[in-house]
Design an enzyme around this catalytic site. Structure first.
Site, PDB file in Angstrom:
ATOM      1  N   SER A   1      -2.778  -5.838   4.614  1.00  0.00           N
ATOM      2  CA  SER A   1      -3.474  -4.935   3.627  1.00  0.00           C
ATOM      3  C   SER A   1      -4.369  -6.052   2.451  1.00  0.00           C
ATOM      4  CB  SER A   1      -2.209  -4.360   2.755  1.00  0.00           C
ATOM      5  OG  SER A   1      -2.692  -3.513   1.971  1.00  0.00           O
TER       6      SER A   1
ATOM      7  N   ASP B   1      -3.233   5.611   8.295  1.00  0.00           N
ATOM      8  CA  ASP B   1      -3.533   4.992   7.306  1.00  0.00           C
ATOM      9  C   ASP B   1      -4.852   5.241   6.525  1.00  0.00           C
ATOM     10  OD1 ASP B   1      -3.535   2.654   5.233  1.00  0.00           O
ATOM     11  OD2 ASP B   1      -3.820   1.158   6.875  1.00  0.00           O
TER      12      ASP B   1
ATOM     13  N   HIS C   1       0.312   3.167   6.680  1.00  0.00           N
ATOM     14  CA  HIS C   1      -0.164   1.960   6.292  1.00  0.00           C
ATOM     15  C   HIS C   1       1.218   1.132   5.896  1.00  0.00           C
ATOM     16  CE1 HIS C   1      -2.557  -0.863   3.905  1.00  0.00           C
ATOM     17  NE2 HIS C   1      -1.785  -1.222   3.067  1.00  0.00           N
TER      18      HIS C   1
END
Length: 318
Positions: free
Chosen positions: A162, A261, A293
């Site tokens: 991320s 995601d 995600h």
């Protein structure tokens, strides 16, 4: 109204900042460094810059022949929207315990400082400092014995999830521009569900509501008050005027995305733009079907997590 209760900025379920300056974070759990009974991996925390408080968590697998084994090194950057998470959060810690055990690597997780107290680019500078501290051991000396004794600096990897994927990219670019110390080879980079963006919407971003897109911009400006905008090279590495990705320090990149995601299309965009750029390396794309995600740190025992782990380990061993 009480400024300690009046909201200045909110990004649920990540963070709330009040007008008094009080910051309320969600998901603030931490776990201590330890020897993990499930994997045999040992971890420890080391302060690498007392002036800033910057520290790292190191991981070492259980070794059959400790005096002879040299292991690849993975320098890891956690996720959390640049605002939450740490090298001690259970998601990163448990993931790295498994990765270190299965891949037989040394891992160093960098605890970069977080916005809003420490807005970007401070986190980027911390991430670069963590990388430089690790590779400073390549000449056979340095303060950390685990790196001196066990690290193979011909096989260094950058990795992140991320926001941490964005950090890893930034470090890879800076390392390529700054040039490496002798004896260090960064073999590759693994970015999992990475954060990138841009002023122009792409793919599924076009279908988001205007309110969602405004919030996306607001969050970026909140974590990076001095940014030039969504096309800032830190957010959009392929924007006009950004340093060329041909300078990436490594010649192999694995981009991992998840089907459900919201950052999936930006990950694919990064992969496609990297392949079409002046960079002369080899890029790979791996997609986890049916997942969202950062699923791999939240659902560590699911089948898709095992598939992703297998892909990452294969990349590290290639």
């Amino acid at each position: 109204m009480d400024p300690d209760k009046e909201i200045h900025f909110e990004f649920f379920p990540v963070i709330t900042v009040y007008k008094s300056g009080r910051v309320e974070r969600f998901h603030t759990q931490i776990v201590p460094a330890s020897t993990d009974p499930a994997t045999g991996v040992t971890s420890k925390d080391v302060v690498i810059d007392s002036s800033t408080g910057l520290w790292v968590r190191l991981y070492l697998p259980k070794l059959e022949n400790p005096s002879k084994e040299k292991l690849p090194v993975v320098i890891y950057y956690h996720g959390g929207a640049f605002m939450i998470g740490s090298a001690a959060d259970p998601f990163s810690h448990n993931y790295l315990n498994r990765l270190v055990a299965e891949a037989k690597i040394v891992a160093v997780s960098v605890n970069y400082r977080l916005a809003p107290e420490f807005p970007l680019p401070i986190g980027y500078e911390d991430s670069v400092a963590g990388f430089k501290w690790v590779i400073s051991h390549a000449n056979g000396s340095g303060p950390e014995p685990w790196l001196v004794d066990y690290a193979d600096f011909d096989h260094v990897f950058l990795a992140g999830c991320s926001a941490g994927g964005n950090m890893a990219h930034t470090v890879a670019l800076r390392a390529g521009l700054d040039k490496l110390e002798p004896g260090v080879v960064v073999k590759g980079m693994v970015i999992i569900h990475p954060y990138f963006s841009g002023e122009e919407r792409i793919a599924s971003e076009v279908r988001r509501s205007d309110a969602e897109w405004v919030k996306t911009k607001e969050v970026w400006h909140f974590v990076y008050p001095g940014t030039s905008g969504m096309d800032d090279p830190a957010s959009n590495p392929f924007s006009e005027g950004a340093p060329s990705v041909k300078n990436l320090v490594c010649k192999r990149v694995l981009v991992c995305v998840a089907e459900h995601d919201s950052l999936r299309d930006r990950g694919v965009w990064y992969y496609e733009n990297l392949k079409e750029s002046e960079w002369d390396g080899e890029a790979e794309l791996f997609e986890s079907a049916g997942e969202g995600h950062a699923f791999h740190v939240m659902k560590p025992t699911c089948e898709k997590t095992a598939e992703l782990m297998k892909q990452v380990i294969a990349f590290l061993k290639n």
